[in-house]
Design a protein around this motif. Structure first.
Motif, PDB file in Angstrom:
ATOM      1  N   ILE A  17       0.856  -1.186   0.000  1.00  0.00           N
ATOM      2  CA  ILE A  17       0.000   0.000   0.000  1.00  0.00           C
ATOM      3  C   ILE A  17       0.891   1.235   0.000  1.00  0.00           C
ATOM      4  O   ILE A  17       1.687   1.446   0.915  1.00  0.00           O
ATOM      5  N   VAL A  18       0.768   2.054  -1.036  1.00  0.00           N
ATOM      6  CA  VAL A  18       1.610   3.236  -1.192  1.00  0.00           C
ATOM      7  C   VAL A  18       0.790   4.467  -0.824  1.00  0.00           C
ATOM      8  O   VAL A  18      -0.230   4.762  -1.450  1.00  0.00           O
ATOM      9  N   ARG A  19       1.204   5.159   0.207  1.00  0.00           N
ATOM     10  CA  ARG A  19       0.526   6.378   0.631  1.00  0.00           C
ATOM     11  C   ARG A  19       1.075   7.576  -0.146  1.00  0.00           C
ATOM     12  O   ARG A  19       2.182   7.529  -0.681  1.00  0.00           O
ATOM     13  N   GLY A  20       0.307   8.643  -0.176  1.00  0.00           N
ATOM     14  CA  GLY A  20       0.782   9.857  -0.824  1.00  0.00           C
ATOM     15  C   GLY A  20      -0.147  10.290  -1.935  1.00  0.00           C
ATOM     16  O   GLY A  20      -1.366  10.136  -1.853  1.00  0.00           O
ATOM     17  N   GLU A  21       0.414  10.836  -2.995  1.00  0.00           N
ATOM     18  CA  GLU A  21      -0.386  11.367  -4.095  1.00  0.00           C
ATOM     19  C   GLU A  21      -1.160  10.257  -4.784  1.00  0.00           C
ATOM     20  O   GLU A  21      -0.623   9.188  -5.082  1.00  0.00           O
ATOM     21  N   ALA A  22      -2.426  10.520  -5.050  1.00  0.00           N
ATOM     22  CA  ALA A  22      -3.299   9.515  -5.648  1.00  0.00           C
ATOM     23  C   ALA A  22      -2.914   9.240  -7.095  1.00  0.00           C
ATOM     24  O   ALA A  22      -2.494  10.132  -7.833  1.00  0.00           O
ATOM     25  N   VAL A  23      -3.089   7.979  -7.501  1.00  0.00           N
ATOM     26  CA  VAL A  23      -2.837   7.538  -8.875  1.00  0.00           C
ATOM     27  C   VAL A  23      -4.165   7.102  -9.487  1.00  0.00           C
ATOM     28  O   VAL A  23      -4.910   6.320  -8.894  1.00  0.00           O
ATOM     29  N   THR A  24      -4.487   7.613 -10.672  1.00  0.00           N
ATOM     30  CA  THR A  24      -5.737   7.289 -11.359  1.00  0.00           C
ATOM     31  C   THR A  24      -5.845   5.798 -11.646  1.00  0.00           C
ATOM     32  O   THR A  24      -4.861   5.159 -12.043  1.00  0.00           O
ATOM     33  N   ALA A  25      -7.023   5.236 -11.442  1.00  0.00           N
ATOM     34  CA  ALA A  25      -7.285   3.841 -11.812  1.00  0.00           C
ATOM     35  C   ALA A  25      -7.764   3.816 -13.257  1.00  0.00           C
ATOM     36  O   ALA A  25      -8.916   4.147 -13.552  1.00  0.00           O
ATOM     37  N   THR A  26      -6.875   3.443 -14.171  1.00  0.00           N
ATOM     38  CA  THR A  26      -7.218   3.343 -15.590  1.00  0.00           C
ATOM     39  C   THR A  26      -7.511   1.908 -16.000  1.00  0.00           C
ATOM     40  O   THR A  26      -8.026   1.683 -17.100  1.00  0.00           O
ATOM     41  N   PHE A  27      -7.109   0.931 -15.155  1.00  0.00           N
ATOM     42  CA  PHE A  27      -7.323  -0.504 -15.372  1.00  0.00           C
ATOM     43  C   PHE A  27      -6.501  -1.066 -16.529  1.00  0.00           C
ATOM     44  O   PHE A  27      -6.632  -2.244 -16.863  1.00  0.00           O
ATOM     45  N   GLU A  28      -5.630  -0.246 -17.101  1.00  0.00           N
ATOM     46  CA  GLU A  28      -4.872  -0.703 -18.266  1.00  0.00           C
ATOM     47  C   GLU A  28      -3.791  -1.710 -17.925  1.00  0.00           C
ATOM     48  O   GLU A  28      -3.402  -2.504 -18.783  1.00  0.00           O
ATOM     49  N   ASN A  29      -3.281  -1.695 -16.692  1.00  0.00           N
ATOM     50  CA  ASN A  29      -2.217  -2.639 -16.347  1.00  0.00           C
ATOM     51  C   ASN A  29      -2.742  -3.931 -15.727  1.00  0.00           C
ATOM     52  O   ASN A  29      -1.980  -4.713 -15.171  1.00  0.00           O
ATOM     53  N   GLN A 106     -23.141  -5.571  -5.356  1.00  0.00           N
ATOM     54  CA  GLN A 106     -23.781  -6.500  -4.430  1.00  0.00           C
ATOM     55  C   GLN A 106     -23.356  -6.197  -2.998  1.00  0.00           C
ATOM     56  O   GLN A 106     -23.165  -7.110  -2.188  1.00  0.00           O
ATOM     57  N   GLY A 107     -23.180  -4.918  -2.691  1.00  0.00           N
ATOM     58  CA  GLY A 107     -22.762  -4.517  -1.354  1.00  0.00           C
ATOM     59  C   GLY A 107     -21.279  -4.273  -1.213  1.00  0.00           C
ATOM     60  O   GLY A 107     -20.821  -3.815  -0.155  1.00  0.00           O
ATOM     61  N   GLY A 108     -20.491  -4.570  -2.258  1.00  0.00           N
ATOM     62  CA  GLY A 108     -19.056  -4.330  -2.209  1.00  0.00           C
ATOM     63  C   GLY A 108     -18.713  -2.861  -2.346  1.00  0.00           C
ATOM     64  O   GLY A 108     -19.549  -2.035  -2.716  1.00  0.00           O
ATOM     65  N   LYS A 109     -17.465  -2.521  -2.070  1.00  0.00           N
ATOM     66  CA  LYS A 109     -17.039  -1.125  -2.046  1.00  0.00           C
ATOM     67  C   LYS A 109     -15.755  -0.919  -2.839  1.00  0.00           C
ATOM     68  O   LYS A 109     -15.028  -1.867  -3.145  1.00  0.00           O
ATOM     69  N   ILE A 110     -15.506   0.346  -3.132  1.00  0.00           N
ATOM     70  CA  ILE A 110     -14.211   0.796  -3.627  1.00  0.00           C
ATOM     71  C   ILE A 110     -13.528   1.532  -2.480  1.00  0.00           C
ATOM     72  O   ILE A 110     -14.133   2.397  -1.840  1.00  0.00           O
ATOM     73  N   TYR A 111     -12.269   1.190  -2.215  1.00  0.00           N
ATOM     74  CA  TYR A 111     -11.534   1.733  -1.075  1.00  0.00           C
ATOM     75  C   TYR A 111     -10.420   2.670  -1.546  1.00  0.00           C
ATOM     76  O   TYR A 111      -9.657   2.340  -2.454  1.00  0.00           O
ATOM     77  N   VAL A 112     -10.334   3.838  -0.909  1.00  0.00           N
ATOM     78  CA  VAL A 112      -9.234   4.774  -1.146  1.00  0.00           C
ATOM     79  C   VAL A 112      -8.030   4.290  -0.350  1.00  0.00           C
ATOM     80  O   VAL A 112      -8.105   4.123   0.873  1.00  0.00           O
ATOM     81  N   MET A 113      -6.895   4.069  -1.018  1.00  0.00           N
ATOM     82  CA  MET A 113      -5.740   3.439  -0.373  1.00  0.00           C
ATOM     83  C   MET A 113      -4.567   4.399  -0.140  1.00  0.00           C
ATOM     84  O   MET A 113      -3.660   4.078   0.619  1.00  0.00           O
ATOM     85  N   ASN A 114      -4.565   5.559  -0.792  1.00  0.00           N
ATOM     86  CA  ASN A 114      -3.372   6.404  -0.713  1.00  0.00           C
ATOM     87  C   ASN A 114      -3.317   7.261   0.542  1.00  0.00           C
ATOM     88  O   ASN A 114      -2.290   7.853   0.845  1.00  0.00           O
ATOM     89  N   ASN A 115      -4.442   7.336   1.284  1.00  0.00           N
ATOM     90  CA  ASN A 115      -4.470   8.154   2.486  1.00  0.00           C
ATOM     91  C   ASN A 115      -5.389   7.490   3.507  1.00  0.00           C
ATOM     92  O   ASN A 115      -6.550   7.226   3.219  1.00  0.00           O
TER      93      ASN A 115
END
Length: 361
Positions: A17-29, A106-115
């Motif tokens: 988990i890398v904290r700091g400036e957010a990186v866009t989720a493009t899903f390309e990798n 179905q009740g799942g979430k997206i989590y912010v990981m950088n902070n």
């Protein structure tokens, strides 16, 4: 992989988990074979991309998946659930990218990981799946095609309790020209949610039975916490009221709503306003500023950064003859050839070396 002194080895997958400036989720990798998808079967409950974690689950015994997966299909058709549920209405990601997220909440979430304290998200791009479009247009055995009054609405809710609604299909208006379903990538602004740690998603709509919605509760996402697309448009004017309709590429039918896309700078709050497609500038002084305006029509939103240069006209051109005029220019600096009959704002350079700005009527 870890190897000990006896040459015995073991492997494990570890998320850093890398904290700091957010990186866009493009899903390309996220690796996929061409024209394929990941429905959670190989994800062990979640996956990460950019600065975000996405819940996912898959039941082998029921061949059932939920929450978030991803795909790279270029097909926009829907004929069979098993093969086409991961197709979207565009045929790929934003700006011709390959991968995109497919959501079946179905009740799942997206989590912010950088902070650890959460972060403010700019927004994301959204479109419908091919299945939703087919259901809206043709019905799908569970319900009939959409008619006046019908809608499908997605609600995005943050852990802080703030939420926003987004209509993936909207036939509520009595005027059929305003009916729409989303079939392009459209920007959803999340800044109004404030600082968030998680996002969750729910649906509502008019097509229901005793068990809930019968319209497929899917959507596709790309470029989470990315940047909206803006075009630039220059306006040079001496008027205090400026029409901005020509700055946008609009359809001939359907109501249009104009709005400031961002909070106005303090120095503009009391002097700049919108009245329909007119930008009003309440000052007699010359002023130069930029402002981003959005135009929404039938669910499609465009953003234009207007570069406004409001000038002060020195007076009415009284020089019917050109005896004192060395050269005439348009407001953008182009030479006006021929006589002085060209109408509008002119910059006149006089033979004595002075310049004056005038209106030629």
């Amino acid at each position: 992989m870890v190897t000990d002194a006896a040459a015995k080895a073991d492997t494990a997958t570890v998320r850093a988990i890398v904290r700091g400036e957010a990186v866009t989720a493009t899903f390309e990798n996220l690796y996929l074979e061409p024209e394929s998808y990941e429905n959670g079967k190989n994800l062990n409950g979640s996956f990460v991309n950019g600065s975000y974690k996405f819940d996912s689950f898959y039941s082998a015994s029921w061949n059932f998946w939920g929450n978030f997966g991803y795909a790279n299909s270029t097909s926009t058709s829907f004929s069979a659930f098993q093969t086409d549920q991961f197709n979207n209405a565009v045929g790929g990601g934003v700006d011709d990218s390959e991968n995109y997220l497919v959501a079946y909440p179905q009740g799942g979430k997206i989590y912010v990981m950088n902070n650890e304290e959460g972060d403010m998200l700019r927004g994301f791009y959204i479109t419908n799946t091919a299945w939703v479009v087919n259901s809206v247009l043709n019905g799908d055995g569970m319900s009939d095609a959409f008619e006046t009054g019908d809608y499908l609405k997605l609600t995005v809710t943050a852990d802080n309790g703030e939420s926003l609604d987004y209509y993936l299909a909207d036939y509520r208006d009595a005027n059929e020209d305003n009916h729409y379903y989303i079939d392009t990538w459209q920007w959803v602004d999340l800044r109004q949610l404030g600082t968030v740690k998680t996002l969750s998603f729910t649906f509502d709509g008019t097509k229901k039975n005793n068990y809930g919605l019968t319209t497929p509760t899917y959507f596709c996402m790309d470029n989470l916490n990315g940047y909206r697309t803006e075009t630039d448009y220059q306006i040079d004017t001496e008027s205090s009221v400026v029409s901005i309709a020509e700055a946008f590429q609009l359809e001939p039918a359907g109501s249009i709503v104009y709005a400031f896309a961002d909070i106005l700078a303090d120095e503009l709050k009391n002097i700049v306003s919108l009245d329909g497609d007119n930008l009003k500038i309440d000052t007699e002084d010359a002023i130069e500023f930029d402002v981003v305006v959005s135009a929404t029509q039938r669910g499609k939103i465009q953003f234009v950064k207007l570069h406004i240069n409001k000038t002060i006209v020195s007076g009415i051109d009284g020089m019917s003859a050109d005896s004192d005029v060395d050269a005439r220019y348009t407001i953008d600096g182009k030479v006006i050839n021929g006589n002085s009959s060209a109408k509008g704002i002119q910059i006149i350079r006089k033979k004595d070396g002075t310049t004056v700005k005038v209106v030629r009527k």
